[in-house]
Design an enzyme around this catalytic site. Sequence first.
Site, PDB file in Angstrom:
ATOM      1  CB  SER A  31      38.574 -18.060 -37.906  1.00 56.92           C
ATOM      2  OG  SER A  31      38.137 -19.131 -38.725  1.00 56.92           O
ATOM      3  CB  THR A 163      54.613  25.874 -48.052  1.00 58.73           C
ATOM      4  OG1 THR A 163      55.222  27.145 -47.778  1.00 58.73           O
ATOM      5  CG2 THR A 163      54.160  25.824 -49.509  1.00 58.73           C
ATOM      6  CG  HIS A 164      57.044  25.032 -44.301  1.00 57.56           C
ATOM      7  ND1 HIS A 164      57.814  23.928 -43.978  1.00 57.56           N
ATOM      8  CD2 HIS A 164      57.482  25.474 -45.512  1.00 57.56           C
ATOM      9  CE1 HIS A 164      58.696  23.717 -44.949  1.00 57.56           C
ATOM     10  NE2 HIS A 164      58.507  24.635 -45.891  1.00 57.56           N
ATOM     11  CB  SER A 285      31.986  21.044 -25.181  1.00 57.66           C
ATOM     12  OG  SER A 285      32.605  20.914 -23.907  1.00 57.66           O
ATOM     13  CE  LYS A 291      35.572  23.353 -27.765  1.00 59.29           C
ATOM     14  NZ  LYS A 291      36.593  22.347 -27.423  1.00 59.29           N
ATOM     15  CG  ASN A 293      34.133  20.089 -29.954  1.00 63.93           C
ATOM     16  OD1 ASN A 293      34.656  21.198 -29.913  1.00 63.93           O
ATOM     17  ND2 ASN A 293      33.701  19.458 -28.875  1.00 63.93           N
ATOM     18  CD  GLU A 298      38.594  17.004 -33.411  1.00 68.03           C
ATOM     19  OE1 GLU A 298      38.270  16.105 -32.592  1.00 68.03           O
ATOM     20  OE2 GLU A 298      38.627  18.209 -33.118  1.00 68.03           O
ATOM     21  CE1 TYR A 325      45.666 -20.707 -44.550  1.00 67.77           C
ATOM     22  CE2 TYR A 325      46.064 -22.527 -43.031  1.00 67.77           C
ATOM     23  CZ  TYR A 325      45.450 -21.325 -43.319  1.00 67.77           C
ATOM     24  OH  TYR A 325      44.618 -20.736 -42.406  1.00 67.77           O
ATOM     25  CE  LYS A 333      39.957 -16.284 -43.322  1.00 67.21           C
ATOM     26  NZ  LYS A 333      41.431 -16.520 -43.206  1.00 67.21           N
TER      27      LYS A 333
END
Length: 465
Positions: A31, A163-164, A285, A291, A293, A298, A325, A333
């Site tokens: 690890s 709403t919606h 873009s 564009k 963006n 996002e 354990y 982790k």
Amino acid sequence: MSTVDGDQQGRITGRGFASRQDDAFRALNDSIGFDWRLAPYDVDQSIAHAAMLAAQGIISEDDRTQLTRGLEQVRDELRDGEFPFADGDEDIHMAIERRLTEIAGPVGGRLHTARSRNDQVATDVAMFVHAHAQDARERIRRLARTLIVAAERHLDWPMPGYTHLQRAQPVYLSHHLLAYVWMLARDRERFGAAVEACGRLPLGAGALAGVNFDTDRHAVAAALGFTGVAENSIDAVSNRDFVLDYLSAAATCATHLSRLGAELVLWSSEEFGFCEVSDAWASGSSIMPQKKNPDAAELLRAKAPRLVANLSALHGVMHGLPLTYNKDMQEDKERLFDSCDTLERCLDAADGMISTVTFRRERLAAAASDQFLAATDVADLLVRRGMPFREAHGVVAGLVRVAVAGGKRLSELTREELAEQSPLLDDGFYALLADGAWLEGKVSEGGTSLERVREQLQRARAAVG
């Protein structure tokens, strides 16, 4: 890394195994590639552990001095990127002990007296979670303050509420932004609970049954900032609830940020045109030069399921595990580290976007001026005049049908058309539709009238601190 063979580095094989571990197993088992992040906490707890051993007469003061001096050198090497990792280092705990022994000599082997890697790693992880839960609370506070400033700056800017994803009722932009402040306030409480869950020191539980020395666990707890000690040695080494608590708080917080990101994506589109994201938080873009963006927004939207998956994955690891354990628990982790990193980046990005976004008042106001948004207010007008709400609902639906069929706004309906739907509709109907009248009518506590929003701002400032 060094090319020294793992067995020469004291790799734990147990039972006097005659053959070395297979390389494929070592790749699966080791690890060190990720748990190196626990190093500062491991050094801190080791220094506290050595001090306790000396205070209890388990090791000498000279041993403690040599151990502490060696551990401080290890800390410096780790901080400066000069720590000599070796191929045989299975995990950060064994790497630090190996290096300590190289620095201090055979006395380095005394450090592991009265502890096991089981209670050692549980302590490191608890310290890591505590630090990052506190950090999350501060980043959340900063974002909440930024939202409050934005709400104050756009206090009386009307916009449609949805709403919606359909226009529903008008609200003030300030009221909408404050909704996220209260989400974040709850997030801070959840991370506060995660901080509290880390409060009991696992160290001193040994492998699972305690240790054969008269240790002072409370002294170690005090030195490391724990509020107490784990009451049961079995529970101490098998507990990862505090990791689950952090991951749960992070998943919920990321979900809130994803909703904020989703709205910024929608609002910054030409179809909405409610805002423009700063160039600092947008991308162009590769083929369409016109564009802009909202990629950061996002990504806020996309990161939430990643954090939810980390929570779900650790629940999957922990469920059904026999006490105490099990090596399965090593899987805590990478999920934890990834969630910490991802959430902290998302909080910083959200703060940066909100502090620099430009809202377009005219576009917001134009959308909020759609008189169909006042339909519920017209129904309430009829209710105040004695009509049952369900009947009023039908009357207003009829008004909307007439207006849509005639290509009119509600205020353009004639008195005759009103009378056809209900004799209770008179000039009060037209007064209600005057600009802003239906916004200021939301006088209930927590509503969107300016008086209530100002009250809410005061409470939000107090809640965030």
